[in-house]
Design an enzyme around this catalytic site. Structure first.
Site, PDB file in Angstrom:
ATOM      1  N   TYR A 148       0.001  -5.715   5.215  1.00 45.90           N
ATOM      2  CA  TYR A 148      -0.322  -4.858   6.357  1.00 45.90           C
ATOM      3  C   TYR A 148      -1.678  -4.193   6.169  1.00 45.90           C
ATOM      4  O   TYR A 148      -2.058  -3.858   5.059  1.00 45.90           O
ATOM      5  CB  TYR A 148       0.751  -3.782   6.609  1.00 45.90           C
ATOM      6  N   HIS A 175      -0.012   9.375  -5.610  1.00 44.87           N
ATOM      7  CA  HIS A 175       0.196   8.031  -5.044  1.00 44.87           C
ATOM      8  C   HIS A 175       0.407   7.003  -6.165  1.00 44.87           C
ATOM      9  O   HIS A 175       1.344   6.204  -6.129  1.00 44.87           O
ATOM     10  CB  HIS A 175      -1.020   7.666  -4.185  1.00 44.87           C
ATOM     11  N   SER A 226       0.027   9.307   2.188  1.00 48.04           N
ATOM     12  CA  SER A 226       0.528   8.466   3.284  1.00 48.04           C
ATOM     13  C   SER A 226       1.067   9.322   4.427  1.00 48.04           C
ATOM     14  O   SER A 226       0.820   9.041   5.604  1.00 48.04           O
ATOM     15  CB  SER A 226       1.634   7.521   2.783  1.00 48.04           C
TER      16      SER A 226
HETATM   17  O1  76R Z   1      -4.257   4.856 -11.297  1.00 52.75           O
HETATM   18  C1  76R Z   1      -3.780   5.542 -10.386  1.00 52.75           C
HETATM   19  O2  76R Z   1      -3.100   6.552 -10.590  1.00 52.75           O
HETATM   20  C2  76R Z   1      -4.013   5.157  -8.965  1.00 52.75           C
HETATM   21  C3  76R Z   1      -4.421   3.711  -8.835  1.00 52.75           C
HETATM   22  C4  76R Z   1      -4.381   3.361  -7.362  1.00 52.75           C
HETATM   23  C5  76R Z   1      -5.410   3.515  -6.431  1.00 52.75           C
HETATM   24  C6  76R Z   1      -6.824   4.019  -6.635  1.00 52.75           C
HETATM   25  C7  76R Z   1      -3.232   2.838  -6.665  1.00 52.75           C
HETATM   26  C8  76R Z   1      -2.015   2.524  -7.260  1.00 52.75           C
HETATM   27  N1  76R Z   1      -3.558   2.676  -5.344  1.00 52.75           N
HETATM   28  C9  76R Z   1      -4.872   3.049  -5.165  1.00 52.75           C
HETATM   29  C10 76R Z   1      -5.587   3.015  -3.987  1.00 52.75           C
HETATM   30 MN1  76R Z   1      -2.278   2.100  -3.859  1.00 52.75          MN
HETATM   31  N2  76R Z   1      -1.042   1.487  -2.385  1.00 52.75           N
HETATM   32  C11 76R Z   1      -1.247   1.644  -1.043  1.00 52.75           C
HETATM   33  C12 76R Z   1      -0.044   1.293  -0.347  1.00 52.75           C
HETATM   34  O3  76R Z   1       2.449   2.138   2.579  1.00 52.75           O
HETATM   35  C13 76R Z   1       1.757   3.099   2.163  1.00 52.75           C
HETATM   36  O4  76R Z   1       2.112   4.298   2.358  1.00 52.75           O
HETATM   37  C14 76R Z   1       0.472   2.866   1.431  1.00 52.75           C
HETATM   38  C15 76R Z   1       0.161   1.409   1.137  1.00 52.75           C
HETATM   39  C16 76R Z   1       0.866   0.873  -1.295  1.00 52.75           C
HETATM   40  C17 76R Z   1       2.268   0.360  -1.055  1.00 52.75           C
HETATM   41  C18 76R Z   1       0.233   1.012  -2.579  1.00 52.75           C
HETATM   42  C19 76R Z   1       0.840   0.712  -3.798  1.00 52.75           C
HETATM   43  N3  76R Z   1      -3.749   2.447  -2.471  1.00 52.75           N
HETATM   44  C20 76R Z   1      -5.047   2.737  -2.749  1.00 52.75           C
HETATM   45  C21 76R Z   1      -5.781   2.791  -1.501  1.00 52.75           C
HETATM   46  C22 76R Z   1      -7.282   3.098  -1.350  1.00 52.75           C
HETATM   47  C23 76R Z   1      -7.369   4.583  -1.223  1.00 52.75           C
HETATM   48  C24 76R Z   1      -8.751   5.138  -1.096  1.00 52.75           C
HETATM   49  O5  76R Z   1      -9.680   4.636  -1.739  1.00 52.75           O
HETATM   50  O6  76R Z   1      -8.878   6.140  -0.354  1.00 52.75           O
HETATM   51  C25 76R Z   1      -4.875   2.539  -0.492  1.00 52.75           C
HETATM   52  C26 76R Z   1      -5.158   2.487   0.997  1.00 52.75           C
HETATM   53  C27 76R Z   1      -3.598   2.329  -1.119  1.00 52.75           C
HETATM   54  C28 76R Z   1      -2.425   2.089  -0.433  1.00 52.75           C
HETATM   55  N4  76R Z   1      -0.846   1.741  -5.281  1.00 52.75           N
HETATM   56  C29 76R Z   1      -0.962   1.894  -6.633  1.00 52.75           C
HETATM   57  C30 76R Z   1       0.325   1.035  -5.035  1.00 52.75           C
HETATM   58  C31 76R Z   1       0.940   0.739  -6.303  1.00 52.75           C
HETATM   59  C32 76R Z   1       2.241  -0.074  -6.457  1.00 52.75           C
HETATM   60  C33 76R Z   1       0.150   1.280  -7.279  1.00 52.75           C
HETATM   61  C34 76R Z   1       0.373   1.218  -8.790  1.00 52.75           C
HETATM   62  C35 76R Z   1      -0.236  -0.084  -9.236  1.00 52.75           C
HETATM   63  C36 76R Z   1      -0.595  -0.122 -10.666  1.00 52.75           C
HETATM   64  O7  76R Z   1      -1.034   0.908 -11.218  1.00 52.75           O
HETATM   65  O8  76R Z   1      -0.512  -1.227 -11.228  1.00 52.75           O
END
Ligand code: 76R
Length: 251
Positions: A148, A175, A226
């Protein structure tokens, strides 16, 4: 000067870009497909499988990657995800697909162009294998895929891009904490699409348990970033297409 210690931190967070990406869905015109002779169908499917096999070879060699799923619902039948080093190569894969015989029965129903993005809200070493793996991923062959597009709100009061850097960092930490709870059951990929497509990011989730998509998206809806800022596009979910299920789909 970027990075000068006594200067205010820049508002835009530094992002690293990896492979270029195309998510596309296609509806199969089965009426037309079935009006073809068995020989025509065989030849078209064989040619399509050769196209997939070439993508698979590059994927195996870790030069690029791709995924092919059977989209659920009426958003399309095929969900194709292409990752290539350059946008030219993404275009070339799309063009090659369009020139296949089978393309005569495919109608594109959605498309999203973006680039793999890792943003450094949390400090990390760009050369760390985990970061490299995120930038140039070998897409896993898990049973289900969910895609999405999304953006972050720019409204008075709730404008992500006017929010203080430290405040955004705090929210992204929360997040990340939720995200990491799903580490064992979901593979997540973030692609950035500012200036490339109609939303700011694309989210691709993969899992062997489709219910985990519902769990993570639901849980994140309660998380501040979110809940306050998330704007979501159309969700597409699909099931893995391997050689056997692809044959069955076109039977
Ligand atoms: O290290 C950390 O603590 C954060 C690392 C991280 C970033 C920077 C991270 C981890 N995400 C990041 C950025 Mn994410 N993510 C989403 C969605 O449905 C929703 O409400 C949101 C959709 C999911 C499901 C998800 C999952 N993430 C982002 C960004 C860019 C933000 C910006 O730059 O402003 C978006 C839009 C976004 C959205 N995120 C993770 C996950 C998961 C599963 C992780 C852990 C992954 C891992 O560490 O291996």
């Amino acid at each position: 000067m970027p990075g000068a210690a006594n200067e205010e931190q820049p508002k835009a967070v530094l992002t690293y870009e990896g492979w270029f990406s195309l998510h596309a869905t296609y509806r199969i015109n089965f009426q037309m497909w079935q009006s073809w002779t068995v020989t025509e169908r065989k030849a078209a499917l064989l040619e399509f499988k050769r196209f997939i096999a070439d993508l698979e070879k590059e994927h195996e060699a870790h030069k690029s990657s791709y995924a092919l799923y059977n989209a659920s619902g009426e958003k399309g039948d095929l969900l194709l995800w292409i990752l290539q080093p350059t946008l030219e190569e993404v275009n070339a894969v799309k063009t090659r697909l369009h020139k296949l015989k089978i393309a005569a029965v495919l109608e594109a129903t959605s498309s999203f162009v973006s680039v793999i993005e890792v943003s450094n809200y949390m400090q990390f070493d760009i050369n760390h294998p985990r970061v490299q793996e995120r930038l140039y991923p070998k897409i896993p062959r898990l049973r289900y895929m969910c895609f999405y597009p999304m953006s972050k709100k720019r409204e008075q009061g709730d404008n992500w891009f006017m929010t203080d850097r430290a405040e955004r960092g705090r929210m992204m930490r929360s997040h990340g904490q939720i995200g990491r709870k799903y580490e064992d059951v979901i593979k997540e990929f973030t692609t950035g699409a500012c200036g490339l497509d109609d939303w700011e990011w694309g989210i691709t989730l993969m899992s062997d348990d489709v219910v985990q998509f519902k769990k993570i998206v639901y849980e994140m809806r309660f998380d501040e970033v979110s809940a306050r800022f998330g704007l979501f596009g159309s969700f597409t979910v699909g099931t893995l297409l391997d050689d056997q299920s692809l044959t069955a789909l076109f039977a």
